[in-house]
Design a protein around this motif. Structure first.
Motif, PDB file in Angstrom:
ATOM      1  N   THR A  44      12.828  -7.428  10.040  1.00 24.08           N
ATOM      2  CA  THR A  44      13.927  -6.882   9.246  1.00 24.08           C
ATOM      3  C   THR A  44      15.226  -7.131   9.997  1.00 24.08           C
ATOM      4  O   THR A  44      15.337  -6.801  11.182  1.00 24.08           O
ATOM      5  N   ALA A  45      16.199  -7.718   9.306  1.00 28.23           N
ATOM      6  CA  ALA A  45      17.465  -8.005   9.983  1.00 28.23           C
ATOM      7  C   ALA A  45      18.263  -6.735  10.243  1.00 28.23           C
ATOM      8  O   ALA A  45      18.760  -6.504  11.340  1.00 28.23           O
ATOM      9  N   VAL A  46      18.402  -5.862   9.221  1.00 28.00           N
ATOM     10  CA  VAL A  46      19.183  -4.629   9.360  1.00 28.00           C
ATOM     11  C   VAL A  46      18.401  -3.484   8.728  1.00 28.00           C
ATOM     12  O   VAL A  46      17.943  -3.597   7.583  1.00 28.00           O
ATOM     13  N   THR A  47      18.245  -2.384   9.472  1.00 25.42           N
ATOM     14  CA  THR A  47      17.615  -1.175   8.953  1.00 25.42           C
ATOM     15  C   THR A  47      18.500   0.015   9.283  1.00 25.42           C
ATOM     16  O   THR A  47      18.807   0.257  10.455  1.00 25.42           O
ATOM     17  N   ALA A  48      18.923   0.757   8.251  1.00 22.89           N
ATOM     18  CA  ALA A  48      19.764   1.943   8.453  1.00 22.89           C
ATOM     19  C   ALA A  48      19.021   3.168   7.941  1.00 22.89           C
ATOM     20  O   ALA A  48      18.573   3.192   6.796  1.00 22.89           O
ATOM     21  N   THR A  63      24.729 -13.283   8.302  1.00 19.66           N
ATOM     22  CA  THR A  63      23.686 -14.154   7.777  1.00 19.66           C
ATOM     23  C   THR A  63      22.335 -13.704   8.310  1.00 19.66           C
ATOM     24  O   THR A  63      22.179 -13.484   9.515  1.00 19.66           O
ATOM     25  N   ALA A  64      21.364 -13.562   7.417  1.00 23.68           N
ATOM     26  CA  ALA A  64      19.986 -13.238   7.798  1.00 23.68           C
ATOM     27  C   ALA A  64      19.090 -14.355   7.275  1.00 23.68           C
ATOM     28  O   ALA A  64      19.038 -14.602   6.067  1.00 23.68           O
ATOM     29  N   GLU A  65      18.381 -15.013   8.162  1.00 24.68           N
ATOM     30  CA  GLU A  65      17.607 -16.199   7.797  1.00 24.68           C
ATOM     31  C   GLU A  65      16.217 -16.144   8.419  1.00 24.68           C
ATOM     32  O   GLU A  65      16.068 -15.917   9.613  1.00 24.68           O
ATOM     33  N   ARG A  66      15.216 -16.336   7.576  1.00 21.49           N
ATOM     34  CA  ARG A  66      13.815 -16.423   7.981  1.00 21.49           C
ATOM     35  C   ARG A  66      13.297 -15.089   8.525  1.00 21.49           C
ATOM     36  O   ARG A  66      13.337 -14.830   9.723  1.00 21.49           O
ATOM     37  N   GLY A  67      12.818 -14.257   7.598  1.00 21.83           N
ATOM     38  CA  GLY A  67      12.234 -12.984   7.984  1.00 21.83           C
ATOM     39  C   GLY A  67      11.522 -12.346   6.814  1.00 21.83           C
ATOM     40  O   GLY A  67      11.214 -13.003   5.808  1.00 21.83           O
ATOM     41  N   ALA A  68      11.247 -11.063   6.924  1.00 23.62           N
ATOM     42  CA  ALA A  68      10.609 -10.321   5.834  1.00 23.62           C
ATOM     43  C   ALA A  68      11.658  -9.683   4.926  1.00 23.62           C
ATOM     44  O   ALA A  68      11.712  -9.966   3.739  1.00 23.62           O
ATOM     45  N   VAL A  69      12.498  -8.814   5.489  1.00 22.94           N
ATOM     46  CA  VAL A  69      13.538  -8.119   4.711  1.00 22.94           C
ATOM     47  C   VAL A  69      14.891  -8.392   5.361  1.00 22.94           C
ATOM     48  O   VAL A  69      15.030  -8.313   6.588  1.00 22.94           O
ATOM     49  N   GLY A  70      15.879  -8.673   4.519  1.00 25.09           N
ATOM     50  CA  GLY A  70      17.221  -8.875   5.048  1.00 25.09           C
ATOM     51  C   GLY A  70      17.870  -7.565   5.460  1.00 25.09           C
ATOM     52  O   GLY A  70      17.947  -7.230   6.636  1.00 25.09           O
ATOM     53  N   PHE A  71      18.300  -6.777   4.460  1.00 26.46           N
ATOM     54  CA  PHE A  71      19.021  -5.537   4.728  1.00 26.46           C
ATOM     55  C   PHE A  71      18.263  -4.381   4.081  1.00 26.46           C
ATOM     56  O   PHE A  71      17.978  -4.408   2.880  1.00 26.46           O
ATOM     57  N   GLY A  72      17.966  -3.346   4.860  1.00 25.61           N
ATOM     58  CA  GLY A  72      17.270  -2.184   4.339  1.00 25.61           C
ATOM     59  C   GLY A  72      18.006  -0.903   4.658  1.00 25.61           C
ATOM     60  O   GLY A  72      18.513  -0.734   5.778  1.00 25.61           O
TER      61      GLY A  72
END
Length: 570
Positions: A385-389, A401-410
């Protein structure tokens, strides 16, 4: 001219049998004196006055001067010692003391089994060159000191201390096995350059009580505590220094604020850079490698400025927690097993022009409404996960930019994420997810190539997205599930035929949606429950929101009906 005196335990023509006799003779003449000492063991206490040079006639190690009690050498004047070994065992005295004038120890060994080895008293000057100090400490009190190419071994407390206004320079030396500190600077000034410090029981090098410390081109290793520590409003700098296998690479606290440049903190057992308890500090072009816990840690009012630094390997990259602050510019964080950037518990983190690669979590935030993270021009690659709040934290993302993962912004619980001019590509689950009571706001967001969804709202999450585009999202451009809600304004959804543009639970507001794909409205089946009935015969007074309820008034008989269907119906 210099008067020459010869000392030999065997006596001889014009030779003195002990050093004290030669010193007395030299003092009586009142001239500069050279006292050459033949090999042997001399059990004496030497008091040297005037301009005197004491030298081992056959080189270092051939002359031992010792006493079981009291001082071995007290200097008053301009005194130099060459090639002698001076040894004492009295804990209450200085084995070698400079009381007035200057003292030079050259190729000399000082052994202080229980006390201070060398003490430079106020207004004196002491130089140690190519010498060895065993067991005892070397103290400069309000004096001037120069140490070159020396070795300090197994000091019972501090190997070298500069206190009470002293000014000390240590060059090309090795400090090993000190029970406390290798070098301590307290209300004084010291520079340590080109030195090795290893195996200390506490901080290898420390500045406290408004001390000033400069560390240059040093190697610090295998310390039981901190490699370098600045505390109590101390100041100074660290340049081109490497700390390896310390508990903490460098610590600043209680108002201390060094400038650290071009240094490496490797394989630290807890943290690499640790700023806490109102500590400060500027860190430029540094590297933290393989920190076991946290690479860069700001907590309890700490406020570092970090620029052009690299974090590689280890657990957590940069953590700002418990009312800490920090500003991080042009940092690279890579190959971590845990979180790259963390902001927790009332803290504030600002990240500019950062690159995060191959870390499990990019940014995670958690805490009350005072917990904030502000990211601009940040790249996340290869993540879960790129961002988790979470909690009530607040996150602002600009040009992220979020590239290649499961979740971008959560965003979940009661947290808030605001996104501007950002992109998510090649994710397996979703571009952005709002769950719990999380609130997600986006302007000019692009999600490309999601194997799942572009946007997902679940539970009571809220999504407010405008001027954004969702392309080739395999499941749907946007999904509103459960009790989630929100709106899409001036957005575009593009993808293969048959993929829904939006799965709408009836709680989403779609304004100027541009798409050739279908918008599917799903009927949400509510859980059956006994409705609330309010009988109020003069008219309803409602002071808050009421759902799944029926009202009647001015009726003798009431018939209740409950239907299942679209939640958007009244």
């Amino acid at each position: 001219m210099v008067a020459r005196y010869v000392v030999s335990p065997r006596g001889g023509r014009r030779a003195y049998r002990d050093i004290t006799s030669a010193l007395r003779a030299a003092e009586a003449r009142g001239r500069a004196a050279l006292i050459e000492i033949a090999p042997g063991h001399y059990e004496e206490a030497l008091t040297v006055r005037g301009e005197v040079r004491l030298a081992a006639a056959e080189g270092p190690g051939s002359v031992l001067v010792s006493r079981p009690r009291g001082a071995v050498l007290d200097a008053f004047g301009t005194v130099s010692v060459h090639g002698l070994t001076l040894a004492g065992r009295d804990a209450g005295v200085d084995i070698v003391g400079c009381h007035t004038g200057s003292l030079t120890l050259d190729r000399t060994e000082v052994r202080a089994h229980d006390g201070a080895a060398v003490h430079a008293r106020p207004y004196t000057s002491v130089t140690l060159r190519d010498s060895v100090v065993l067991y005892g400490r070397t103290v400069f009190t309000g004096s001037v000191g120069l140490i070159e190419r020396c070795r300090f071994t197994d000091a019972a407390d501090n190997a070298v201390a500069a206190i009470e206004g002293a000014r000390v320079t240590v060059r090309g030396s090795r400090i090993e096995g000190s029970r406390l500190h290798g070098l301590r600077v307290c209300d004084a000034h010291a520079e340590i350059a080109g030195c090795e410090v290893t195996g200390t029981g506490q901080a290898a090098v420390v500045a406290d009580t408004r001390g000033e410390l400069a560390v240059v081109d040093c190697a610090i290793s295998a310390t039981h505590a901190e490699g370098i520590m600045f505390i109590e409003q101390s100041r100074g700098s660290v340049d081109r220094t490497r700390v390896t296998d310390a508990l903490h690479g460098i610590v600043t606290k209680s108002g201390a604020g060094p400038v650290v440049r071009g240094s490496v903190f490797a394989d630290c057992r807890d943290t690499g850079i640790n700023v806490h308890d109102a500590g400060l500090g500027t860190f430029e072009h540094c590297q933290v490698l393989g920190a076991r816990n946290v690479a860069v840690f700001s907590t309890k009012g700490g406020a570092p400025e970090v620029r052009d630094c690299r974090v590689s390997g280890g657990n957590v990259g940069i953590a700002v927690t418990d009312d800490g602050r920090g500003r991080f510019t042009r940092v690279v964080v890579e190959d971590l097993t845990g979180t790259a950037l963390r902001v927790w518990n009332g803290s504030e983190g600002v990240f500019r022009e950062a690159l995060v690669e191959r870390c499990t979590l990019g940014l995670d935030t958690k805490g009350d409404g005072g917990t904030t993270a502000d990211l601009s021009d940040v790249r996340f690659r290869d993540f879960e996960t790129a961002v988790t709040a979470l909690g009530q934290s607040r996150v602002t993302l600009r040009d992220v930019t979020a590239e290649r993962g499961a979740v971008g912004f959560g965003v979940g619980e009661e947290a808030r994420v605001a996104v501007h001019d950002s992109t998510v590509t090649a994710v397996s689950v979703g571009g952005a997810v709002a769950f719990g009571k999380g609130r997600f706001f986006a302007r000019n967001l692009t999600v490309n190539g999601s194997e799942g969804t572009g946007l997902t709202g679940s539970e009571s999450g809220y999504l407010d997205v405008a001027d954004s585009e969702f392309t080739d999202c395999a499941s749907a451009g946007a999904v509103f599930a459960d009790q989630s809600a929100g709106r899409l304004v001036d957005c575009a959804v593009n993808g293969p035929e048959g993929t829904p543009a939006v799965l709408d639970n009836g709680r989403a507001e779609l304004v100027s949606l541009r798409t050739s794909l279908a918008v599917v409205r799903k009927t949400v089946r509510t859980v059956e429950q006994t409705p609330t009935v309010v009988n109020h015969y003069t008219g309803p007074v409602i002071t808050g929101p009421v759902t799944h309820s029926q009202f009647s008034w001015n009726n003798d008989n009431v018939v209740q009906q409950q239907t299942e269907g679209d939640d958007s119906q009244p």
